[in-house]
Design an enzyme around this catalytic site. Structure first.
Site, PDB file in Angstrom:
ATOM      1  N   GLY A  60       0.734  -7.263   3.239  1.00  0.00           N
ATOM      2  CA  GLY A  60       0.154  -6.005   3.694  1.00  0.00           C
ATOM      3  C   GLY A  60       0.658  -5.635   5.070  1.00  0.00           C
ATOM      4  O   GLY A  60       1.755  -6.019   5.478  1.00  0.00           O
ATOM      5  N   SER A  61      -0.184  -4.938   5.815  1.00  0.00           N
ATOM      6  CA  SER A  61       0.203  -4.411   7.124  1.00  0.00           C
ATOM      7  C   SER A  61       0.187  -5.491   8.198  1.00  0.00           C
ATOM      8  O   SER A  61      -0.438  -6.548   8.039  1.00  0.00           O
ATOM      9  CB  SER A  61      -0.748  -3.286   7.536  1.00  0.00           C
ATOM     10  OG  SER A  61      -2.044  -3.810   7.792  1.00  0.00           O
TER      11      SER A  61
ATOM     12  N   TRP B  89      -0.411  -3.397  -3.296  1.00  0.00           N
ATOM     13  CA  TRP B  89      -0.413  -2.485  -4.434  1.00  0.00           C
ATOM     14  C   TRP B  89       0.974  -2.002  -4.844  1.00  0.00           C
ATOM     15  O   TRP B  89       1.158  -1.528  -5.962  1.00  0.00           O
ATOM     16  CB  TRP B  89      -1.267  -1.253  -4.097  1.00  0.00           C
ATOM     17  CG  TRP B  89      -0.858  -0.599  -2.796  1.00  0.00           C
ATOM     18  CD1 TRP B  89      -1.424  -0.810  -1.571  1.00  0.00           C
ATOM     19  CD2 TRP B  89       0.220   0.320  -2.581  1.00  0.00           C
ATOM     20  NE1 TRP B  89      -0.765  -0.078  -0.611  1.00  0.00           N
ATOM     21  CE2 TRP B  89       0.245   0.634  -1.201  1.00  0.00           C
ATOM     22  CE3 TRP B  89       1.166   0.920  -3.421  1.00  0.00           C
ATOM     23  CZ2 TRP B  89       1.180   1.490  -0.644  1.00  0.00           C
ATOM     24  CZ3 TRP B  89       2.095   1.784  -2.868  1.00  0.00           C
ATOM     25  CH2 TRP B  89       2.090   2.063  -1.497  1.00  0.00           C
TER      26      TRP B  89
ATOM     27  N   GLU C  91       3.362 -11.807   4.456  1.00  0.00           N
ATOM     28  CA  GLU C  91       4.467 -10.878   4.290  1.00  0.00           C
ATOM     29  C   GLU C  91       3.963  -9.517   4.756  1.00  0.00           C
ATOM     30  O   GLU C  91       3.117  -8.893   4.106  1.00  0.00           O
ATOM     31  CB  GLU C  91       4.932 -10.782   2.834  1.00  0.00           C
ATOM     32  CG  GLU C  91       6.144  -9.878   2.698  1.00  0.00           C
ATOM     33  CD  GLU C  91       6.499  -9.540   1.273  1.00  0.00           C
ATOM     34  OE1 GLU C  91       7.004  -8.413   1.052  1.00  0.00           O
ATOM     35  OE2 GLU C  91       6.274 -10.378   0.387  1.00  0.00           O
TER      36      GLU C  91
ATOM     37  N   CYS D  79       8.690  -3.250   0.078  1.00  0.00           N
ATOM     38  CA  CYS D  79       8.686  -4.093   1.272  1.00  0.00           C
ATOM     39  C   CYS D  79      10.096  -4.257   1.832  1.00  0.00           C
ATOM     40  O   CYS D  79      10.288  -4.264   3.045  1.00  0.00           O
ATOM     41  CB  CYS D  79       8.099  -5.463   0.948  1.00  0.00           C
ATOM     42  SG  CYS D  79       6.427  -5.419   0.271  1.00  0.00           S
TER      43      CYS D  79
ATOM     44  N   GLU E 287       7.684   1.486  10.722  1.00  0.00           N
ATOM     45  CA  GLU E 287       7.724   1.438   9.264  1.00  0.00           C
ATOM     46  C   GLU E 287       7.355   2.800   8.680  1.00  0.00           C
ATOM     47  O   GLU E 287       6.390   3.436   9.112  1.00  0.00           O
ATOM     48  CB  GLU E 287       6.770   0.365   8.743  1.00  0.00           C
ATOM     49  CG  GLU E 287       6.883   0.133   7.252  1.00  0.00           C
ATOM     50  CD  GLU E 287       6.087  -1.083   6.789  1.00  0.00           C
ATOM     51  OE1 GLU E 287       6.468  -1.688   5.765  1.00  0.00           O
ATOM     52  OE2 GLU E 287       5.080  -1.420   7.441  1.00  0.00           O
TER      53      GLU E 287
ATOM     54  N   LYS F 268      -7.351 -11.557  -4.916  1.00  0.00           N
ATOM     55  CA  LYS F 268      -8.006 -10.390  -4.333  1.00  0.00           C
ATOM     56  C   LYS F 268      -6.922  -9.316  -4.229  1.00  0.00           C
ATOM     57  O   LYS F 268      -6.154  -9.272  -3.264  1.00  0.00           O
ATOM     58  CB  LYS F 268      -8.586 -10.740  -2.962  1.00  0.00           C
ATOM     59  CG  LYS F 268      -9.579  -9.714  -2.399  1.00  0.00           C
ATOM     60  CD  LYS F 268      -8.905  -8.494  -1.881  1.00  0.00           C
ATOM     61  CE  LYS F 268      -9.883  -7.528  -1.241  1.00  0.00           C
ATOM     62  NZ  LYS F 268      -9.369  -6.137  -1.245  1.00  0.00           N
ATOM     63  N   HIS F 269      -6.823  -8.463  -5.263  1.00  0.00           N
ATOM     64  CA  HIS F 269      -5.784  -7.451  -5.264  1.00  0.00           C
ATOM     65  C   HIS F 269      -6.231  -6.252  -4.445  1.00  0.00           C
ATOM     66  O   HIS F 269      -7.425  -6.022  -4.238  1.00  0.00           O
ATOM     67  CB  HIS F 269      -5.451  -7.018  -6.694  1.00  0.00           C
ATOM     68  CG  HIS F 269      -3.984  -6.900  -6.939  1.00  0.00           C
ATOM     69  ND1 HIS F 269      -3.209  -5.955  -6.312  1.00  0.00           N
ATOM     70  CD2 HIS F 269      -3.133  -7.621  -7.708  1.00  0.00           C
ATOM     71  CE1 HIS F 269      -1.958  -6.082  -6.703  1.00  0.00           C
ATOM     72  NE2 HIS F 269      -1.875  -7.096  -7.553  1.00  0.00           N
ATOM     73  N   ALA F 270      -5.255  -5.475  -3.957  1.00  0.00           N
ATOM     74  CA  ALA F 270      -5.548  -4.255  -3.223  1.00  0.00           C
ATOM     75  C   ALA F 270      -6.427  -3.340  -4.066  1.00  0.00           C
ATOM     76  O   ALA F 270      -6.301  -3.288  -5.299  1.00  0.00           O
ATOM     77  CB  ALA F 270      -4.250  -3.538  -2.859  1.00  0.00           C
TER      78      ALA F 270
END
Length: 463
Positions: free
Chosen positions: A207-208, A131, A230, A264, A364, A155-157
């Site tokens: 993502g995570s 996102w 990523e 990121c 992070e 498939k977006h957040a």
């Protein structure tokens, strides 16, 4: 019907419907049929389509930017810039290099034989996009996958789910065949079943770290396909004694706080040589205090809210823990007039007297908080930069270009900058090491993720 809760005021701002099992199956069947025809198209046709897609998106660019700002809180100027600058630059570069990158590799002549390697499309690519840069992250996958001859499922957040619809609409308006690029609003369980269905050719996830492990396990469960990950980052900067202090401070403030630190490759920790430490910190603090925090739809706002209350509270927790462990906070919420419309608003947080026993310097943060540490020399700086489970980008600031180039060889990261940070050059490979993930997007190498090599060994036979 899930709600998208806007961080601007904590209220539902959009709604969307999740796909049923039958709807997922129908879109998957359409993608498979479309990909079989698209793989036979000429690269020049694919390039032309992607150029038309940019034009189609541009006709709704302002509407789309406001939608993004309402969904995730990015200042409107930054949402507009994500298309006008980043997305346009990447699409144009990828279109420029696609013909050469995807061309057959013809081997030297061998009498009686013809030998070459083709880069065949993998079929259907699933892009699970994040996102924080909803256009830039998605376009890294969608456009090279389409240029390589594939169909793409997005498939977006949940927070920016409508961006997938923006892409699908732009491709259709550009004349793409039905099913070439489709939005796939799915829950986690449905996404997992799709990945295990043995119908995909490639899965990309941004993502995570935890999410990356889950996706990779799902990919490995029933498939032998490639995946790109990523994941997290804790990107460092090293400021050497011969750096231009004002230039480094200005760029590193922007690198830490742009998009409320939700980048990121944003700067999350800084190491500064002893002899210039105080001057650098003074310059940094002065610039950090210039931000205007407010409604991201207002032109005067330079730093908007974090994506949700949980993210903001996480940053607050890291800062409080660091102060309790001995860090000094030089910039914080008290330096700003914060809106009270939601708990998502947070001013830049600048701390010194930090060390690697603190989560602020090791875990992070993904928010507008930075620790600045004093170092004795370049060797200590490089060691601290590498003392991390992450390795996405890193930057070195020095007036000696050769020195910076030499030190860059010892930095454990997918990208090393000199006198620059928080930027993706689409001509360079975008990749990470350690828990920042693996795989590659952008550049000529990025096309390899969306193709598989097929060798042709053809022998002539005289009659």
């Amino acid at each position: 019907m899930p709600d998208i809760i806007s961080p601007i005021d904590g209220q539902p701002t959009y709604h969307f419907d999740l796909l049923s099992h039958d709807e997922v199956a129908a879109r998957l069947e359409l993608a498979a049929a479309t990909s079989r025809g698209w793989r036979d198209s000429l690269v020049e046709e694919r390039v032309a389509l992607c150029h038309r897609m940019l034009s189609a998106y541009a006709t709704r660019a302002d509407e789309n930017a406001k939608e993004i700002t309402r969904m995730m809180g990015k200042p409107l100027a930054q949402a507009r810039g994500e298309f006008e600058g980043t997305m346009v630059e990447r699409v144009e570069m990828l279109c420029e290099i696609a013909p050469e990158s995807l061309a057959e590799e013809v081997l030297p002549q061998k009498e009686g034989f013809r030998r070459f390697i083709r880069h065949d499309p993998v079929g259907i690519v699933l892009d699970i996009a994040a996102w924080n840069y909803p256009l830039a992250i998605a376009v890294n996958v969608i456009v090279p996958a389409v240029l390589a001859g594939n169909a793409v499922l997005i498939k977006h957040a949940t927070q920016t789910a409508l961006v997938a619809d923006q892409f699908e609409r732009a491709f259709l308006e550009a004349g793409a065949p039905d099913g070439l690029v489709q939005a796939m609003p799915m829950d986690h369980a449905t996404t997992g079943r799709l990945i295990r269905s043995r119908t995909l050719g490639y899965v990309s996830f941004t993502g995570s770290v935890r999410g990356g492990h889950e996706i990779y396990r799902a990919v490995a469960d029933e498939n032998f396909i490639q995946a790109g990950m990523e994941l997290g980052g804790k990107d460092p900067a090293l400021v050497l004694e011969d750096a231009d202090i004002a230039f480094a401070a200005e760029n590193l403030v922007d690198g830490a706080f742009y998009n409320a630190g939700q980048s990121c490759c944003g700067i999350e920790r800084i190491y500064v040589c002893e002899s210039i430490f105080d001057d650098f910190v003074d310059a940094y603090v002065a610039l950090a205090r210039r931000y205007t925090i407010g409604d991201p739809l207002e032109d005067t706002t330079t730093l908007g809210p974090l994506v949700d209350e949980g993210a903001a509270d996480f940053v607050r927790g890291q800062v409080a823990a660091a102060v309790a462990a001995g860090a000094r906070q030089l910039v914080g919420d008290g330096d700003f007039d914060l809106p009270d419309r939601s708990r998502c608003y947070l001013g830049p947080q600048v701390l010194v007297d930090v060390n690697h026993s603190m989560a602020l310097m090791r875990e992070e943060t993904f928010g507008p908080a930075i620790g600045i540490a004093r170092i004795a020399n370049e060797s200590e700086g490089i060691a601290l930069m590498n003392d991390s489970e992450f390795g996405l980008t890193a930057s070195i600031w020095s007036g000696d270009f050769e020195r910076a180039s030499r030190l860059a060889e010892d930095v454990e990261a997918g990208t090393v900058f000199a006198n620059r940070c928080d930027y993706l050059d689409p001509a360079l490979a975008w990749t990470g090491v350690k828990n920042s993930g693996f795989g590659c997007s952008l550049s000529t190498l990025g096309f390899h993720s969306f193709t598989r090599p097929k060798s042709y060994h053809l022998r002539e036979q005289s009659i």
